[in-house]
Write a protein that holds these residues in place. Structure first.
Motif, PDB file in Angstrom:
ATOM      1  N   GLN A 139       0.183   7.672   9.243  1.00 26.32           N
ATOM      2  CA  GLN A 139      -0.040   6.352   9.845  1.00 26.32           C
ATOM      3  C   GLN A 139      -0.825   5.440   8.904  1.00 26.32           C
ATOM      4  O   GLN A 139      -1.905   5.789   8.434  1.00 26.32           O
ATOM      5  N   LYS A 140      -0.270   4.277   8.623  1.00 32.61           N
ATOM      6  CA  LYS A 140      -1.010   3.280   7.845  1.00 32.61           C
ATOM      7  C   LYS A 140      -2.066   2.654   8.758  1.00 32.61           C
ATOM      8  O   LYS A 140      -1.789   2.324   9.920  1.00 32.61           O
ATOM      9  N   CYS A 141      -3.271   2.486   8.247  1.00 32.26           N
ATOM     10  CA  CYS A 141      -4.408   1.997   9.036  1.00 32.26           C
ATOM     11  C   CYS A 141      -5.181   0.942   8.253  1.00 32.26           C
ATOM     12  O   CYS A 141      -5.230   0.986   7.028  1.00 32.26           O
ATOM     13  N   VAL A 142      -5.790   0.046   8.994  1.00 29.40           N
ATOM     14  CA  VAL A 142      -6.688  -0.954   8.402  1.00 29.40           C
ATOM     15  C   VAL A 142      -7.975  -0.980   9.200  1.00 29.40           C
ATOM     16  O   VAL A 142      -7.949  -1.039  10.433  1.00 29.40           O
ATOM     17  N   ARG A 143      -9.090  -0.915   8.497  1.00 31.22           N
ATOM     18  CA  ARG A 143     -10.391  -1.090   9.121  1.00 31.22           C
ATOM     19  C   ARG A 143     -11.106  -2.206   8.366  1.00 31.22           C
ATOM     20  O   ARG A 143     -11.746  -1.966   7.356  1.00 31.22           O
ATOM     21  N   ALA A 144     -10.936  -3.411   8.880  1.00 29.82           N
ATOM     22  CA  ALA A 144     -11.541  -4.570   8.198  1.00 29.82           C
ATOM     23  C   ALA A 144     -11.870  -5.670   9.180  1.00 29.82           C
ATOM     24  O   ALA A 144     -11.921  -6.833   8.834  1.00 29.82           O
ATOM     25  N   ASN A 163     -15.092  -1.664  10.594  1.00 31.90           N
ATOM     26  CA  ASN A 163     -15.010  -2.614   9.486  1.00 31.90           C
ATOM     27  C   ASN A 163     -15.691  -2.019   8.257  1.00 31.90           C
ATOM     28  O   ASN A 163     -16.903  -1.926   8.191  1.00 31.90           O
ATOM     29  N   ASP A 164     -14.868  -1.599   7.299  1.00 31.07           N
ATOM     30  CA  ASP A 164     -15.405  -1.007   6.068  1.00 31.07           C
ATOM     31  C   ASP A 164     -15.352  -1.969   4.892  1.00 31.07           C
ATOM     32  O   ASP A 164     -15.614  -1.580   3.754  1.00 31.07           O
ATOM     33  N   LEU A 165     -15.027  -3.217   5.132  1.00 31.36           N
ATOM     34  CA  LEU A 165     -14.764  -4.161   4.051  1.00 31.36           C
ATOM     35  C   LEU A 165     -15.929  -4.287   3.075  1.00 31.36           C
ATOM     36  O   LEU A 165     -15.739  -4.259   1.857  1.00 31.36           O
ATOM     37  N   VAL A 181     -16.278  -1.471   0.371  1.00 28.92           N
ATOM     38  CA  VAL A 181     -15.169  -1.143  -0.533  1.00 28.92           C
ATOM     39  C   VAL A 181     -15.492  -1.566  -1.965  1.00 28.92           C
ATOM     40  O   VAL A 181     -15.924  -2.690  -2.218  1.00 28.92           O
ATOM     41  N   GLY A 182     -15.264  -0.630  -2.880  1.00 24.30           N
ATOM     42  CA  GLY A 182     -15.502  -0.895  -4.297  1.00 24.30           C
ATOM     43  C   GLY A 182     -16.835  -0.384  -4.780  1.00 24.30           C
ATOM     44  O   GLY A 182     -17.043  -0.217  -5.985  1.00 24.30           O
ATOM     45  N   TYR A 183     -17.750  -0.147  -3.843  1.00 26.50           N
ATOM     46  CA  TYR A 183     -19.098   0.257  -4.231  1.00 26.50           C
ATOM     47  C   TYR A 183     -19.455   1.670  -3.764  1.00 26.50           C
ATOM     48  O   TYR A 183     -20.553   2.150  -4.035  1.00 26.50           O
ATOM     49  N   THR A 184     -18.569   2.327  -3.039  1.00 28.20           N
ATOM     50  CA  THR A 184     -18.772   3.715  -2.641  1.00 28.20           C
ATOM     51  C   THR A 184     -17.560   4.521  -3.090  1.00 28.20           C
ATOM     52  O   THR A 184     -16.537   3.967  -3.488  1.00 28.20           O
ATOM     53  N   ALA A 185     -17.667   5.823  -2.964  1.00 31.62           N
ATOM     54  CA  ALA A 185     -16.597   6.695  -3.451  1.00 31.62           C
ATOM     55  C   ALA A 185     -15.434   6.805  -2.473  1.00 31.62           C
ATOM     56  O   ALA A 185     -14.328   7.160  -2.876  1.00 31.62           O
ATOM     57  N   ARG A 186     -15.660   6.485  -1.177  1.00 28.91           N
ATOM     58  CA  ARG A 186     -14.629   6.804  -0.193  1.00 28.91           C
ATOM     59  C   ARG A 186     -14.197   5.653   0.698  1.00 28.91           C
ATOM     60  O   ARG A 186     -13.191   5.770   1.378  1.00 28.91           O
ATOM     61  N   HIS A 187     -14.936   4.549   0.764  1.00 23.22           N
ATOM     62  CA  HIS A 187     -14.580   3.492   1.707  1.00 23.22           C
ATOM     63  C   HIS A 187     -13.344   2.714   1.252  1.00 23.22           C
ATOM     64  O   HIS A 187     -13.227   2.331   0.090  1.00 23.22           O
ATOM     65  N   LEU A 188     -12.443   2.482   2.190  1.00 27.72           N
ATOM     66  CA  LEU A 188     -11.220   1.719   1.957  1.00 27.72           C
ATOM     67  C   LEU A 188     -10.979   0.809   3.151  1.00 27.72           C
ATOM     68  O   LEU A 188     -11.383   1.125   4.274  1.00 27.72           O
ATOM     69  N   THR A 189     -10.301  -0.324   2.941  1.00 28.13           N
ATOM     70  CA  THR A 189      -9.879  -1.125   4.085  1.00 28.13           C
ATOM     71  C   THR A 189      -8.500  -0.665   4.563  1.00 28.13           C
ATOM     72  O   THR A 189      -8.236  -0.657   5.760  1.00 28.13           O
ATOM     73  N   PHE A 190      -7.639  -0.282   3.635  1.00 29.84           N
ATOM     74  CA  PHE A 190      -6.350   0.303   4.005  1.00 29.84           C
ATOM     75  C   PHE A 190      -6.386   1.780   3.645  1.00 29.84           C
ATOM     76  O   PHE A 190      -6.835   2.156   2.558  1.00 29.84           O
ATOM     77  N   PHE A 191      -5.924   2.616   4.564  1.00 26.47           N
ATOM     78  CA  PHE A 191      -5.837   4.041   4.268  1.00 26.47           C
ATOM     79  C   PHE A 191      -4.715   4.647   5.108  1.00 26.47           C
ATOM     80  O   PHE A 191      -4.216   4.019   6.051  1.00 26.47           O
ATOM     81  N   LEU A 211      -5.217  -5.156  -2.509  1.00 24.95           N
ATOM     82  CA  LEU A 211      -3.791  -5.364  -2.744  1.00 24.95           C
ATOM     83  C   LEU A 211      -2.978  -4.583  -1.716  1.00 24.95           C
ATOM     84  O   LEU A 211      -2.018  -5.106  -1.136  1.00 24.95           O
ATOM     85  N   ARG A 212      -3.350  -3.333  -1.494  1.00 24.58           N
ATOM     86  CA  ARG A 212      -2.629  -2.516  -0.516  1.00 24.58           C
ATOM     87  C   ARG A 212      -2.749  -3.122   0.883  1.00 24.58           C
ATOM     88  O   ARG A 212      -1.755  -3.273   1.598  1.00 24.58           O
ATOM     89  N   THR A 213      -3.964  -3.473   1.278  1.00 28.47           N
ATOM     90  CA  THR A 213      -4.180  -4.023   2.621  1.00 28.47           C
ATOM     91  C   THR A 213      -3.393  -5.313   2.827  1.00 28.47           C
ATOM     92  O   THR A 213      -2.689  -5.474   3.819  1.00 28.47           O
ATOM     93  N   SER A 214      -3.521  -6.221   1.884  1.00 24.77           N
ATOM     94  CA  SER A 214      -2.836  -7.519   2.001  1.00 24.77           C
ATOM     95  C   SER A 214      -1.327  -7.340   2.067  1.00 24.77           C
ATOM     96  O   SER A 214      -0.650  -7.954   2.906  1.00 24.77           O
ATOM     97  N   SER A 215      -0.789  -6.500   1.208  1.00 23.72           N
ATOM     98  CA  SER A 215       0.662  -6.324   1.139  1.00 23.72           C
ATOM     99  C   SER A 215       1.209  -5.710   2.410  1.00 23.72           C
ATOM    100  O   SER A 215       2.240  -6.147   2.953  1.00 23.72           O
TER     101      SER A 215
END
Length: 898
Positions: A72-77, A82-84, A87-97, A287-291
């Motif tokens: 399942q594609k998921c977004v948390r933003a 809300n993980d926005l 994102v980019g500053y931790t090893a595991r947080h993503l907005t799309f997963f 990019l993944r989330t937006s697309s």
């Protein structure tokens, strides 16, 4: 970037392995549901694998097969999940997963779920069993025993957790149950402790799969019963599992992200492993989330899901600029994403051109907005140093006016070591939300934002026709009564009507809403107020004055007619605020900014920044200049433009106002030779006159302070101004007649009379004081006695204002030189005031406060106060004045004898 693959297993391989595994165990492989949930209006985006099966778990829907598995594609933003910001500053947080999951709808339960999970992780994925451990809910003995039996875990590797972390619920009521989470120990090189320990938040023990045993139904917050058909819901983060399988410390080091990040590095020529690694990560994730959101039908906008999408896009675009991208970057990365994920998600392939076009358009627009916002941010932070914090109110204005989300502002300031005062930002945000939730004016009840959101989702926005028409037709799309949707309104009932289109202006931007009538065969709905909800849902509030037995129902077509005279007067006042704004700037200076306005049919109110009161000649000059533009009778031109184009053309955007990408630009006055622009150009969504001459006349009624540095002008236009000026002229003529002077001489004559009156009042007050003090200057005429060797001036007076008593006491003290003075006064309303004074040389022995309290007691009052040398009190009993003064004399005698 280098990557160490364990067994060379890729993200796509893990996804396929998972689904193939469960297919072998008779699970239906269901396709991923869209990111916009169709069966759960409470969610902004699909954020877990179970979302598409929610109706199955609640019993509303039944599936042909009792087992399923999904990727399942998921977004948390947005919203609760809300993980926005991370994102980019931790090893595991993503907005799309991607969430891998297997589900049992009343089929297998705990034993089957644990057996299937153990088979996958120990055999198919071949994870090191010695590094695995699990948690169970603290009283779930069945799960504890099953893990011992199936996996052979020792008891110290099955950790009981007593908190909600290991108990899942769908909501306050509904299906719920204990969880069992599977963890992987990455080894001592990572900091952190096992789950349940004080340092469990470290990176050493990674939770990668959660098994939810839905075995209860939460009937009420206090009552929980067993479900007749217990079910299973599991969720495994694909990216997190890939990081574990590939032996890397971050999801951004997995093969899929490596491919995307290398595409970013190739286009920007910036190393992905240097100090700007976070920017590469942000761009790849966003990019993944937006697309995926665009592929599922979400488009960038300023509301709802579209706003979250725009926010994500803009954050990535900001990081693209930080990497030095001189041209739009995001759209050029879409082919790399499609190559990596298009096979698993064909919707990416189908929507590739739409995704690219959307990203290119957004980034082209945003670059201009970004430059403007960053310039303001630089200006606001010029005096800040590392460790300082930007005021939350400023961060909120950047968000509200220029579309700068808080995380983008934080990103821009992070390299300088500057933080943001989030408390102030939250306060400003809460204030905005509170203002948006004003009480519904229909019956006095409050319609929640949820009502308007649900309505807008169902019926769509209302098309506003009022810029060009005051009369039209419209179909009723929804009705409300007492803030709740209803099928119909009956005669005499109050309520709200929503239509597919309307010429009625909804109150916003300081302009009041229209009133008027909605009419049909045998129907008349009197519109008493019109409001705007959620940006473009127009709500007509009022009463159904005429109706047949069926009343007013949805689907009925009505004739909509705005109160023309009220709209005409409101238009004139609104246009006048634009002219007034520019006139103030030209007379007072460029520092003038609008801080608020009210545009009603009978008046206008305009608040603006200015540090001091306006001089009369400044007010006169503003009024003269504004009326010069009015009398010029130039056309008022309105155009729809892109916001950036509008600003470039000279239009003024009001700081604190929120505008869309497409804005209405209102220009008034002839084009000036010096600037090449009209006299006034502003962004505005209100209604306006056709020509400046329609304003008729602008008359400033008053100017005053509102707050520190903010002034307010109230004015009238057109008929309101004429009526006001006629009334003033008539009043002036009456004053001149009473003074028997020509009108032009009346002001000077009145000023002379006022001076004479002040002089006579002073003389009268002096005479009253002299009379009260005995009528002469000699000491023989003054009521002075000697008590135990102390002079006492004691007197009851009449015809003297209470406020003058202290002055009389001071005079008497000077007159006696040394002693005590007590003067009482009977007012016309029967109340008595008494003031006692003690000369400075005696305050060590006597206190005026003690004496005045004795007098107050006699007068029927309480207390009294002051200083030892001067005190005041009062009471309601005028007949006791003599007794009060006598009490002071007796107290003086007693104290002097001590």
């Amino acid at each position: 970037m280098t990557m160490s693959l364990v067994n060379h297993i890729t993200v796509n391989h893990i996804r396929k392995l998972f689904l193939d595994y469960f297919a072998r165990f008779d699970h239906e492989i269901a396709p991923s549901s869209p990111l916009v949930p169709h069966n759960d209006p409470t969610l902004m985006f699909t954020n877990a694998g179970m979302v598409q099966f929610k109706s199955v778990f609640t019993g509303v829907e039944r599936r042909a097969r009792p087992r399923a598995a999904t990727a399942q594609k998921c977004v948390r933003a947005g919203g609760k999940h809300n993980d926005l910001d991370n994102v980019g500053y931790t090893a595991r947080h993503l907005t799309f997963f991607e969430m891998l999951g297997n589900f049992s709808f009343g089929d297998y339960f705990k034993e089957g779920a644990i057996e299937l999970a153990w088979g996958l992780v120990s055999k198919e994925l071949a994870l090191d069993k010695s590094r695995l451990l699990v948690t169970v809910y603290h009283d779930d003995d069945a799960a504890f025993d099953l893990w011992k039996k199936i996996a052979g875990f020792s008891e110290d590797r099955i950790i009981r957790i007593p908190t909600h972390d290991n108990f899942w619920s769908m909501g306050e009521t509904g299906p719920c149950g204990p969880c069992s989470e599977i963890f992987y120990d990455q080894g001592e090189k990572f900091a952190g402790g096992p789950p349940g320990s004080p340092d469990e938040d470290g990176d050493r023990f990674i939770e990668f799969w959660n098994l939810v045993f839905m075995q209860y139904d939460q009937v009420t917050p206090e009552q929980r019963i067993a479900l007749p058909r217990p079910s299973i819901d599991t969720g495994m983060g694909l990216e997190r599992m890939a990081a574990l399988m590939q032996g890397v410390g971050s999801v951004f080091e997995t093969d899929l992200f490596v491919a995307l990040i290398e595409a970013v590095a190739e286009l920007t020529h910036v190393s992905p492993t240097g100090p700007q690694a976070a920017s590469h990560r942000v761009i790849a994730d966003h990019l993944r989330t937006s697309s995926f959101l665009v592929a599922d039908g979400v488009t960038p906008s300023n509301e709802g899901r579209g706003y979250v999408l725009r926010r994500i896009m803009r954050r990535a675009m900001r990081h693209a600029q930080m990497l030095g991208a001189a041209e739009p970057l995001m759209w050029r990365l879409v082919p790399a994403l499609v190559e990596e994920m298009g096979h698993a998600y064909p919707e990416l392939q189908r929507a590739e051109s739409l995704i690219s076009d959307t990203l290119l358009t957004e980034e082209t627009r945003f670059r201009t907005t970004l430059a403007r916002g960053l310039a303001i941010l630089d200006e606001e932070t010029a005096s800040l140093a590392s460790g300082d914090r930007l005021p939350g109110e400023t961060a909120f204005k950047l968000y509200d006016t220029y579309g700068f989300p808080l995380d983008l502002t934080e990103d821009a300031l992070r390299p300088r070591g500057i933080g943001v005062e989030k408390e102030g930002f939250d306060t400003a945000m809460a204030r905005q939300r509170a203002e948006a939730r004003k009480a519904w004016a229909g019956s006095g009840e409050t319609a929640t934002e949820a009502v308007w959101f649900a309505l807008k989702e169902r019926v769509g926005a209302t098309e506003f026709l009022g810029y060009d028409a005051e009369k039209s037709e419209g179909a009723v799309t929804a009705l409300l009564k007492n803030g709740v949707e209803t099928f119909s309104l009956k005669k005499g009932e109050r309520g709200a009507v929503i239509l597919n289109q309307t010429p009625f202006y909804g109150e916003s931007g300081g302009q009041v809403g229209d009133t008027g009538e909605l009419k049909g065969p045998g129907l008349l709905f009197r519109v008493e107020a019109t409001h705007k909800k959620l940006g473009d849902l127009i709500v007509h509030e009022g009463v159904l004055e005429e109706a047949g037995e069926a009343g007013l129902a949805e689907g009925v077509t009505l004739v909509l007619e705005v109160d023309h005279e009220r709209r005409r007067a409101t238009r004139a006042n609104h246009s006048a605020t634009h002219i007034l704004h520019e006139a103030l700037r030209r007379v007072l200076g460029d520092h003038v900014q609008q801080k608020g306005s009210l545009v009603a049919p009978d008046r206008l109110r305009f608040d603006f920044t200015h540090p001091k009161p306006m001089a009369p000649e400044e007010i006169a000059e503003v009024e003269r200049l504004a009326n010069e533009i009015v009398q010029d009778n130039a056309s008022v031109d309105t155009r729809l433009m892109a916001q950036e184009e509008a600003i470039a053309s000279g239009a003024r955007a009001l700081f604190g106002e929120k505008y869309g990408d497409e804005v209405r630009v209102v220009a008034m006055g002839r084009k000036e030779a010096t600037s090449g622009h009209a006299f006034s150009i502003e962004l505005c969504g209100g209604t306006h006159v056709r020509r400046t001459g329609d304003i008729g006349l602008l008359s400033i009624v008053s100017e005053g302070a509102v707050a520190s540095g903010v002034r307010r002008i109230e004015a009238r236009t057109a008929e309101g101004a004429r009526v006001g000026l006629v009334a003033q002229s008539k009043a002036l003529a009456e004053i001149a007649s009473l003074m028997r002077a020509p009108t032009e001489e009346a002001p000077a004559r009145l000023a002379a009379l006022l001076d004479d009156r002040k002089r006579l009042e002073r003389e009268l007050a002096d005479a009253k004081r002299k009379l009260a003090m005995g009528g002469g200057d000699g000491e023989a005429s003054q009521p002075i006695t000697e008590v135990a060797g102390i002079k006492l001036f004691s007197r009851a007076v009449t015809g003297v204002e209470s406020k003058d008593l202290k002055g009389l006491v001071d005079e008497a003290k000077k007159s006696i030189g040394s002693g005590v003075v007590a003067i009482a006064n009977s007012a016309p309303d029967g109340k008595v005031g008494v003031v006692v004074g003690v000369t400075d040389d005696l305050t060590g022995r006597f206190s005026a406060v003690d004496f005045v309290r004795l007098a107050a007691e006699k007068l029927g009052g309480k207390g009294g106060g002051g200083r030892p040398d001067l005190a005041q009190a009062g009471g309601p009993d005028a007949s006791a004045i003599d007794a009060a003064l006598a009490a002071i004399g007796e107290a003086l005698r007693a104290k002097a004898a001590q």
